[in-house]
Design an enzyme around this catalytic site. Structure first.
Site, mmCIF file in Angstrom:
data_model
loop_
_atom_site.group_PDB
_atom_site.id
_atom_site.type_symbol
_atom_site.label_atom_id
_atom_site.label_comp_id
_atom_site.label_asym_id
_atom_site.label_seq_id
_atom_site.Cartn_x
_atom_site.Cartn_y
_atom_site.Cartn_z
ATOM 1 N N HIS A 58 0.826 -1.230 0.000
ATOM 2 C CA HIS A 58 0.000 0.000 0.000
ATOM 3 C C HIS A 58 0.851 1.268 0.000
ATOM 4 O O HIS A 58 0.486 2.272 0.620
ATOM 5 C CB HIS A 58 -0.962 0.016 1.197
ATOM 6 C CG HIS A 58 -1.947 -1.121 1.198
ATOM 7 N ND1 HIS A 58 -3.131 -1.060 0.509
ATOM 8 C CD2 HIS A 58 -1.909 -2.345 1.775
ATOM 9 C CE1 HIS A 58 -3.785 -2.201 0.666
ATOM 10 N NE2 HIS A 58 -3.064 -2.999 1.426
ATOM 11 N N ASN A 131 -10.266 -3.224 2.169
ATOM 12 C CA ASN A 131 -9.935 -3.138 0.745
ATOM 13 C C ASN A 131 -11.207 -2.833 -0.044
ATOM 14 O O ASN A 131 -12.303 -2.812 0.528
ATOM 15 C CB ASN A 131 -9.360 -4.477 0.255
ATOM 16 C CG ASN A 131 -7.881 -4.640 0.579
ATOM 17 O OD1 ASN A 131 -7.144 -3.674 0.679
ATOM 18 N ND2 ASN A 131 -7.455 -5.876 0.743
ATOM 19 N N TYR A 341 0.554 -4.742 11.565
ATOM 20 C CA TYR A 341 0.388 -3.313 11.227
ATOM 21 C C TYR A 341 1.129 -2.395 12.190
ATOM 22 O O TYR A 341 1.976 -1.598 11.767
ATOM 23 C CB TYR A 341 -1.098 -2.953 11.107
ATOM 24 C CG TYR A 341 -1.667 -3.346 9.766
ATOM 25 C CD1 TYR A 341 -1.789 -4.685 9.395
ATOM 26 C CD2 TYR A 341 -2.069 -2.391 8.848
ATOM 27 C CE1 TYR A 341 -2.294 -5.051 8.168
ATOM 28 C CE2 TYR A 341 -2.578 -2.755 7.608
ATOM 29 C CZ TYR A 341 -2.685 -4.087 7.272
ATOM 30 O OH TYR A 341 -3.187 -4.441 6.040
#
Ligand code: NDP
Length: 502
Positions: A58, A131, A341
């Site tokens: 990303h 997404n 993350y």
């Protein structure tokens, strides 16, 4: 760029600067720059450090700020404060992105699009990190680094590698549903405003009584779905590689604020064990017929970033940023993301990334994390707990309801079964139009034609297993023997892999 009223240039620490066009040197032809020119040194030293690691995935994205407004009462299902009242508004930041490409790559590449939203709620930041597709390629996070490597560049040639791409996917049959969506025109959306967002995973909601539910998030574009065809997307890569970034910024700048209608599917936990698909398998959707969308609110983006780097590049999202009323589910892919993350943000931005204005909560907070690089905001009070000096204290009322996760700990593999092909087949046969199917076939052929024949055969067998017409059309486009494809489709995955090893 907007004109600002004239201001005096200063050094980083505020000393007025007399000249920014000539460094301090000795006089004449053999002039040397002097170390005493701290302004020039500061300027160059900071420039040398401008780049931070780009996101592993990303990396290319755009974002904007906005508001979420509750439109429907969902308090029977969640006690989340920001969803507690119809009409309640919460500030938010949204970031959209491609996945595999580098920071400078084209916006119209075929790829899923990241759809991440940070809600600055009164009970902490809630991130919905999804997404533009309701499913994913894999369902156990241990496979994620390998999957992403196949979407990146070949370690020797530094080129994108169709062999790696299709080798991995054909060896990972659970990907077939997501592959079918990715190669439909939804894999090349017309900018970020015309696509839906999905939480994709199953999440937990719980209410004031402590009853919990399994839910899936849906953000439906109010602008309507609009996609580019494969050829249109290819042309746009050269014409305007920043097409989606430009479209989002310009529309907000013009006062055309994009919005999304937000809804959820809700499943009672007692229904989960008997549902047709594994409730926690991210390669599957819950049919709208079984679990209709329940409206929750509306997200509107109405403010462009003031500065891209501080507001968007440094934005750190994590699917583990929950607020009371929302929590994780036992989805194996989600469980790994909960770790990965914040881990990558600590690497990319530093230990105190959550103190950056774009990431910091806008509600009061108090904890005992201390120090670390670039710490500019911590309490003077006690740095340990328990203490008797009025430091912040936990309160049991904020506990998430317990769920039963007992069982034998082992590397439990998902078995690939016929069920893994049903939803891809349904999408192809029951949802897509004739034109959608033709575009899908052409988009796949344009990509898979670069892969070795044995890999093409293995992957085409998976298309065939999903739907005979789907597989047959791919086989014809690749000049493969349909009898061979059919034979491979009727084998177990293990046999198929053996038969296509060479
Ligand atoms: P429905 O007929 O109720 O839903 C089909 C959904 O498919 C639509 O609502 C739309 O969802 C989405 N869709 C339409 N065209 C395309 C396309 N070209 N590519 C991808 N998605 C498209 O049936 P079910 O809910 O029973 O689902 C049937 C199939 O639809 C599934 O197997 C799945 O592949 C696909 N689908 C289902 C979703 C779900 O959450 N149930 C969500 C998206 C796709 P949307 O409005 O969200 O775009």
């Amino acid at each position: 760029m907007k004109k600002d009223k004239s201001r005096t240039m200063t050094t980083n620490l505020g000393r007025p600067v007399d000249n920014d066009q000539a460094s301090i040197t000795t006089e004449g032809q053999n002039a040397m720059t002097l170390l005493s020119d701290s302004h020039t040194i500061e300027k160059l030293a900071h420039f040398d450090r401008e780049r931070i690691p780009e996101r592993v995935v990303h990396a290319k994205g755009a974002g904007a700020f906005g508001t979420f407004e509750v439109t429907n009462d969902v308090t029977a299902y969640t006690c989340a404060d920001f969803l507690s009242q119809v009409g309640k508004k919460t500030e938010l930041l949204a970031r959209f992105s491609t996945v595999g490409g580098e920071k400078g790559s084209a916006d119209t590449e075929r790829d899923p699009r990241g759809f991440a939203v940070k809600f600055y709620t009164d009970e902490g930041n809630f991130d919905m990190v999804g997404n533009n597709t309701p499913v994913f390629f894999i369902r156990d996070g241990i496979k994620f680094p390998d999957f992403i490597h196949t979407q990146k560049r070949n370690p020797q040639t530094n080129l994108k590698d169709p062999d790696a791409f299709w080798d991995f996917l054909s060896l990972t049959p659970e990907s077939i549903h997501q592959v079918t969506i990715l190669f439909s025109d939804r894999g090349t959306p017309d900018g970020f405003r015309h696509m839906n967002g999905y939480g994709s995973h199953t999440y937990m909601w719980y209410n004031k009584k402590g009853e919990h539910f399994w839910i899936k998030w849906h953000f439906k574009t109010a602008q309507g779905i609009k996609n580019l065809t494969g050829p249109q997307a290819d042309v746009m890569k050269a014409k305007d590689p920043d097409y989606a970034t430009r479209d989002l910024f310009t529309s907000i700048d013009k006062g055309e604020f994009p919005s999304w209608n937000v809804s959820v599917q809700i499943m009672k936990p007692e229904d989960a064990p008997n549902y047709t698909v594994d409730t926690f398998d991210i390669t599957k959707v819950w049919s709208h017929k079984d679990y209709p969308l329940i409206p929750v609110g509306k997200m509107t983006l109405n403010r462009n970033p003031y500065n891209y780097f501080t507001d968007i590049e440094q934005a750190a999202f994590s699917p583990g940023n929950f607020v009371p009323g929302i929590d994780a589910s036992p989805d194996k892919m989600l469980q790994v993301r909960l770790f990965s993350y914040p881990d990558t943000q600590r690497h990319r931005l530093g230990t105190n990334f959550d103190q950056l204005p774009v990431n910091a909560p806008k509600c009061p907070f108090g904890h005992y994390q201390r120090d670390g690089a670039m710490n500019f905001k911590q309490e003077a009070g006690p740095n340990y707990y328990p203490n008797s000096f009025d430091g912040p204290t936990p309160d049991k009322k904020w506990a998430t309801p317990p769920i039963d996760v007992s069982g034998m700990a082992a590397r439990h593999e998902y078995e690939v079964g016929d069920i893994d092909f049903v939803q891809a087949g349904d999408l192809y046969a029951k949802v897509m139009t004739d034109q959608d199917r033709t575009h899908l076939i052409n988009n796949i052929l344009g990509h898979i034609k670069g892969a070795q024949k044995r890999i093409q055969l293995r992957q085409t067998a998976l298309f065939y297993k999903s739907n005979k017409d789907y597989g047959t059309r791919i086989a014809e486009g690749l000049n493969l023997d349909i009898k061979e494809v059919e034979k491979l489709a009727n084998m177990s995955q293990e046999e198929r892999v053996k038969a296509t090893a060479q």
